[in-house]
Each structure stands twice: as structure tokens, then as C-alpha cells.
Scaffold this motif. Structure first.
Motif, short mmCIF file in Angstrom:
data_model
loop_
_atom_site.label_atom_id
_atom_site.label_comp_id
_atom_site.label_asym_id
_atom_site.label_seq_id
_atom_site.Cartn_x
_atom_site.Cartn_y
_atom_site.Cartn_z
N GLN A 143 0.85 -1.20 0.00
CA GLN A 143 0.00 0.00 0.00
C GLN A 143 0.87 1.24 0.00
O GLN A 143 1.93 1.26 0.63
N CYS A 154 3.82 0.81 2.82
CA CYS A 154 3.69 -0.29 3.79
C CYS A 154 4.11 -1.58 3.11
O CYS A 154 3.64 -1.88 2.01
N SER A 155 4.98 -2.34 3.75
CA SER A 155 5.47 -3.59 3.17
C SER A 155 4.53 -4.74 3.52
O SER A 155 3.64 -4.60 4.37
N HIS A 158 4.32 -5.43 7.07
CA HIS A 158 3.71 -4.33 7.83
C HIS A 158 4.73 -3.32 8.35
O HIS A 158 4.51 -2.69 9.37
N GLU A 159 5.86 -3.18 7.66
CA GLU A 159 6.81 -2.12 7.97
C GLU A 159 6.40 -0.87 7.21
O GLU A 159 5.81 -0.95 6.12
N LEU A 160 6.70 0.29 7.76
CA LEU A 160 6.38 1.55 7.11
C LEU A 160 7.65 2.27 6.69
O LEU A 160 8.65 2.25 7.41
#
Length: 169
Positions: A143, A154-155, A158-160
């Protein structure tokens, strides 16, 4: 509050105001016949939620009246929905070999997009399209959100990542 959608074809609105560790879901009356792949909360004349799915449908749901106020039919699966400069338009990323992006006016039910554009490709990339900015080595970006001065990615883990840029450059 936040919204979620997925493989069950259902869009849920979650309320975390009473208990942040245990938010309570409410199923919305949005009918997708396949995976819900993207959601976008917007505010034009009221608070709305836009959902796009693999069923080639984009539903505009009005949160105050609790109903779908408009449905747009696309020719290809919708991967992502982004805000556009106009409060009444949305930018869609769709499964297409040459025209991966569509600008749609949400006030109308047009048979065609207001504008379509993209780049030539031998294959449809799927939900994860290659980008030009490396953020997460070895991971997919699931996303991307833009604002006035930065891009937030966003990976799949769920890393930003926050990437600063200046508009107009």
C-alpha cells in the motif's frame, strides 16, 4: 475507527473507541463477489468509504446513511484506490497491460474513466507493481499513501517507510 476487507468479500468497520485492544467489527452492506483489495476513506459532502475489488466493482458507501450511494464498474480488477486532487475523483490502479491507472468521478456512473494512462508492459503485474523507489529490500509494497510532502509505503511485513518529496518537482 478503521475499515478492513479481504478474501471473505466483506467490508468491516471497526470501532476501537471503547477498547483499543479489542475493537468491535460491524459488517457493512457492501456487496463484493470477490476479494476486496482496496479501501479508501474520504470526505466530500459527507464521510464515505470507497471499496475496490477483484470483481471489477468500486462501491461508494455513505457512512451516515449506511448505504451504497454509487457503484462504478471497471473493465479490470481494482488493486488500489488513491485520493485525487479533486474531492470528487479517485485514482484507481487496475489490472491492465498498458493503462494501469484510471481517474474516476465518483458523482457519476460513467461507462468509461475520465482519464486512463499507464506504461506498456508485456504482462499484467498483479497487485504488486514494480516501482522506482527501493523501500524494503526483498519485500513487496502492499500500500502507498501520498500527502503534500511525503509518500508512506507499507510492506507485506507491515513495515512503514516515509519518503519525503516536494510537489511540483
Amino acid at each position: 475507527m478503521f475499515a478492513s476487507g479481504g478474501y471473505d468479500h466483506v467490508v468491516h468497520l471497526w470501532d476501537a473507541s471503547r477498547n483499543v485492544s479489542r475493537p468491535s467489527p460491524t459488517s457493512l452492506v457492501i456487496k463484493h463477489t470477490s476479494t476486496v483489495q482496496s479501501l479508501l476513506a474520504i470526505r466530500d459532502t459527507s464521510h464515505k468509504l470507497i471499496s475496490g475489488g477483484a470483481d471489477c466493482n468500486v462501491h461508494i458507501y455513505d457512512l451516515s446513511s449506511e448505504r451504497v450511494v454509487n457503484t462504478l464498474k471497471t473493465s479490470n480488477s481494482v488493486y488500489h484506490i488513491h485520493e485525487a486532487l479533486s474531492p470528487f475523483c479517485a485514482l484507481l490502479e487496475v489490472a491492465h497491460r498498458e493503462l494501469q491507472f484510471e481517474i474516476r468521478d465518483r458523482r457519476l456512473v460513467p461507462r468509461e474513466a475520465v482519464q486512463r494512462f499507464g506504461y506498456p508492459s508485456q504482462t499484467t503485474h498483479g497487485r504488486y507493481i514494480k516501482g522506482k523507489i527501493p523501500c524494503f529490500p526483498g519485500q513487496r509494497i502492499i500500500q502507498v499513501v501520498f500527502d503534500d510532502a511525503r509518500l508512506v509505503a507499507c510492506s507485506e511485513d507491515h513495515e512503514l517507510a516515509y519518503i519525503h518529496y516536494r510537489s511540483g518537482e
